[in-house]
Motif scaffolding. Sequence first.
Motif, PDB file in Angstrom:
ATOM      1  N   THR A  59     -41.658  -8.927  -9.394  1.00 11.14           N
ATOM      2  CA  THR A  59     -41.256  -8.026  -8.315  1.00 11.14           C
ATOM      3  C   THR A  59     -41.389  -8.721  -6.972  1.00 11.14           C
ATOM      4  O   THR A  59     -42.499  -9.126  -6.597  1.00 11.14           O
ATOM      5  N   PRO A  60     -40.298  -8.869  -6.214  1.00  9.54           N
ATOM      6  CA  PRO A  60     -40.405  -9.533  -4.908  1.00  9.54           C
ATOM      7  C   PRO A  60     -41.250  -8.711  -3.942  1.00  9.54           C
ATOM      8  O   PRO A  60     -41.259  -7.475  -3.987  1.00  9.54           O
ATOM      9  N   ASN A  61     -41.952  -9.406  -3.063  1.00 12.54           N
ATOM     10  CA  ASN A  61     -42.745  -8.718  -2.046  1.00 12.54           C
ATOM     11  C   ASN A  61     -41.830  -8.005  -1.047  1.00 12.54           C
ATOM     12  O   ASN A  61     -40.884  -8.590  -0.531  1.00 12.54           O
ATOM     13  N   ALA A  62     -42.152  -6.739  -0.781  1.00 11.98           N
ATOM     14  CA  ALA A  62     -41.394  -5.973   0.215  1.00 11.98           C
ATOM     15  C   ALA A  62     -42.268  -5.564   1.391  1.00 11.98           C
ATOM     16  O   ALA A  62     -41.804  -4.851   2.290  1.00 11.98           O
ATOM     17  N   LEU A  73     -56.225  -6.762   2.408  1.00  8.83           N
ATOM     18  CA  LEU A  73     -57.168  -6.974   1.312  1.00  8.83           C
ATOM     19  C   LEU A  73     -57.198  -8.428   0.868  1.00  8.83           C
ATOM     20  O   LEU A  73     -58.255  -8.989   0.594  1.00  8.83           O
ATOM     21  N   TYR A  74     -56.022  -9.044   0.780  1.00 12.69           N
ATOM     22  CA  TYR A  74     -55.937 -10.416   0.286  1.00 12.69           C
ATOM     23  C   TYR A  74     -54.556 -10.973   0.619  1.00 12.69           C
ATOM     24  O   TYR A  74     -53.683 -10.255   1.120  1.00 12.69           O
ATOM     25  N   LEU A  75     -54.371 -12.248   0.362  1.00 11.44           N
ATOM     26  CA  LEU A  75     -53.061 -12.865   0.545  1.00 11.44           C
ATOM     27  C   LEU A  75     -52.047 -12.189  -0.377  1.00 11.44           C
ATOM     28  O   LEU A  75     -52.381 -11.727  -1.464  1.00 11.44           O
ATOM     29  N   THR A  76     -50.804 -12.149   0.048  1.00  8.51           N
ATOM     30  CA  THR A  76     -49.774 -11.381  -0.656  1.00  8.51           C
ATOM     31  C   THR A  76     -48.915 -12.291  -1.528  1.00  8.51           C
ATOM     32  O   THR A  76     -48.384 -13.306  -1.062  1.00  8.51           O
ATOM     33  N   ARG A  77     -48.795 -11.906  -2.808  1.00  8.12           N
ATOM     34  CA  ARG A  77     -47.930 -12.648  -3.720  1.00  8.12           C
ATOM     35  C   ARG A  77     -46.463 -12.433  -3.337  1.00  8.12           C
ATOM     36  O   ARG A  77     -46.026 -11.306  -3.114  1.00  8.12           O
ATOM     37  N   LEU A  78     -45.706 -13.501  -3.287  1.00 10.28           N
ATOM     38  CA  LEU A  78     -44.273 -13.388  -3.010  1.00 10.28           C
ATOM     39  C   LEU A  78     -43.534 -12.741  -4.175  1.00 10.28           C
ATOM     40  O   LEU A  78     -42.525 -12.062  -3.983  1.00 10.28           O
ATOM     41  N   HIS A  79     -44.040 -12.960  -5.391  1.00  8.38           N
ATOM     42  CA  HIS A  79     -43.472 -12.339  -6.589  1.00  8.38           C
ATOM     43  C   HIS A  79     -44.631 -11.920  -7.487  1.00  8.38           C
ATOM     44  O   HIS A  79     -45.436 -12.764  -7.890  1.00  8.38           O
ATOM     45  N   ASN A  80     -44.685 -10.647  -7.803  1.00  5.17           N
ATOM     46  CA  ASN A  80     -45.823 -10.098  -8.540  1.00  5.17           C
ATOM     47  C   ASN A  80     -45.383  -9.728  -9.945  1.00  5.17           C
ATOM     48  O   ASN A  80     -44.394  -9.010 -10.126  1.00  5.17           O
ATOM     49  N   VAL A 528     -46.936 -19.855  -3.089  1.00  8.18           N
ATOM     50  CA  VAL A 528     -46.587 -18.575  -3.713  1.00  8.18           C
ATOM     51  C   VAL A 528     -47.243 -17.390  -3.011  1.00  8.18           C
ATOM     52  O   VAL A 528     -46.991 -16.240  -3.384  1.00  8.18           O
ATOM     53  N   LEU A 529     -48.077 -17.655  -2.006  1.00  2.00           N
ATOM     54  CA  LEU A 529     -48.793 -16.588  -1.303  1.00  2.00           C
ATOM     55  C   LEU A 529     -48.413 -16.581   0.168  1.00  2.00           C
ATOM     56  O   LEU A 529     -48.276 -17.635   0.795  1.00  2.00           O
ATOM     57  N   LYS A 530     -48.272 -15.381   0.721  1.00  2.00           N
ATOM     58  CA  LYS A 530     -47.884 -15.225   2.120  1.00  2.00           C
ATOM     59  C   LYS A 530     -49.045 -14.592   2.891  1.00  2.00           C
ATOM     60  O   LYS A 530     -49.609 -13.582   2.456  1.00  2.00           O
TER      61      LYS A 530
END
Length: 696
Positions: A59-62, A73-80, A528-530
């Motif tokens: 799932t792409p990050n939106a 909370l934490y770094l955001t996955r670009l694709h989960n 992979v993290l934003k």
Amino acid sequence: MIIILSTSCSSEKKQLDISGEWTVRLDSTDVGIKESWQGNLFETSMQLPGTTDDAGLGTPNALEPALSKPQLLYLTRLHNYVGVAWYSREISVPAQWNDKELFLDLERTLWDTQVWVDNKKVEGHEESLSTPHRYNLTPYMTCGKKHILTIRVDNRKRYDISNGMAHAYTDHTQIKWNGILGDMTVRAMEKIRLESVQLYPDVKNKQVKAVISFSNNTPAAEHALLSMKVSARNGSQQLEEQVKKMDVKAGTSSVELLYNMGDNPILWNEFTPEMYQATVTLEANGRVSEIKEDFGMRQLETNGDKMLMNNKPLFLRGTLECCIFPLTGTPPMNKEGWQKVYAAAKEYGLNHLRFHSWCPPEAAFEAADEMGFYLQVELPAWVLTIGQDSSAVRFLREEADRIIKNYGNHPSFCLWSLGNELQGDFTILSAMLDELKAKDNRHLYVTTSFTFEGGHGGWPESNDDFFVTQWTNKGWVRGQGVFNQLSPTFDKDYSESVAGIQVPLITHEIGQYSVYPDLTEISKYTGVLKPLNFMAVKNDLEKKKLLDKAPDYLMASGKLAAILYKEEIERALKTDGISGFQLLDLHDFPGQGTALVGLLNAFWESKGIIDGKAFREFCSPVVPLLRFPKAVYKNNEVFQTEIELCNYGNDILTNKTLHWDILDKGRSVKHGEIQVGELKFGYNGKLGEISVPLTD
């Protein structure tokens, strides 16, 4: 561990690397088994080793940057992606392997795997979070023929071992990735072979005990010749080969050998991280199998409240490693990645890493062996309900056995905790600890790395070899319990708090002093993290027209943190009954609400707050110390202080001169020196006094 499986034809290839391009299909509704996806090649390609995050699947990050959850909370996955994924490719093993047994090894995956060859399900499944997954492919493959190998990876949570933040399985640091990270091989093995070699150094008797396990998958026992020889990895020693005639019975068996290490074995520690290699060979039925294992001659033990390495007091100068690798969201699988980590830690005077609620891969141990780092490994557990889930207890017991088999020989593997801040049924934990101690005496063990109320609280369990805590029943051993309440003072330590504890004590997760985000770091996140958390802070400052102040905020908060970390470390060093500290953290912790508590960033790089040379002035094997009662003086007072020194170096220091100097903006106000006959190992107090009127 290096395994070389050879036959009478020494040039024959024994291992097939199956890394490279694979096909992949995500199975978010878990229908693949029902619909028979096995034995098929899929439309999408990706590289293994690798993760679905690397391949841009899921799932792409939106989300946009925001000062709110979940961004903070934490770094955001670009694709989960959390669920089942199927990986397939065509492979063929050499025709000359037709009289061998074939084994598939998959290094490091989350969490459960199953394997098919064409449409045939390979027996069993693997679920280790810490060690390679291994499958016997022999009944399913025809050598020289093409087959489709399918691997099903399910990274959904299987057992109640984590509160969502245990670093073996979390999105706070390491992400809940799907894929395979390390070596992927099919190996040809003899039917009568060496299975494993476990090495137990005995420094006092100058020997090593080898526990050698065999597999004989033929109908009857076979005569065999077993040999073992040891050499120093640096080439300085070649020890005599030891040979034993024996019968290898059908099935599994083992034998013990005592190997003489000569008159002067080189001892392993942080100062002389010298490694040996044992080569064990089995010749049976005209075939040969061989295992090479690296090990170190070291003796780790305790004596009352002291930890000893090779009969010398050991003080652990440590920090946490919580699987923080922001470009990949996964740990390095090669030595180079870990050498960077240890080199940064060493630059700041450290000799110890605690792997918080996870066990690192083989490469981390190999690099630590060579660089002389003491590691604390933990089972993948951070939970408050130990004992309520019997399947979780079973998993942890089995995981511990797998860790022993795969990593137990490494001399850097020094300490072992059953998990972080565990609570629940401590009778189960104590039983697990006794089981591990009986199986493997190469490490020191502790029930858990600190608990709050509801666990054993502020005192060690009866079978703990050491104790990791922030406080005891008698008081704090952590600066935050003191600094928040009392004025700065430099003549205090934690002696009252540790009085009566009969095992070595290591202070738990000390520090945690917040440092303002370094916004120049944003451009480093190219993986992979934003960093939506960093970006939200930057946007907020821009709205407030304060962005130009960000470097000042970073430096002001960072300098305060450095001062407090210094005082934390010096208090521990001044306490004769403390055997080390574990910082949280030398580098940033991007999870748990963006806990930027490091003097280095999450990439183990300096923020410019304090360099390694300055940090090593109070964090080194040998550290001079002063005791004085306050931080602020007036010029009508006399500054009085007592000189001390901690010596956790490789030698007792004799006939030394301590020089001291009091400076005012570089100008010497007064200086002097003190002659010291001996600076013994450990804490040396009352070495001399300085008394200086401050009128000048």
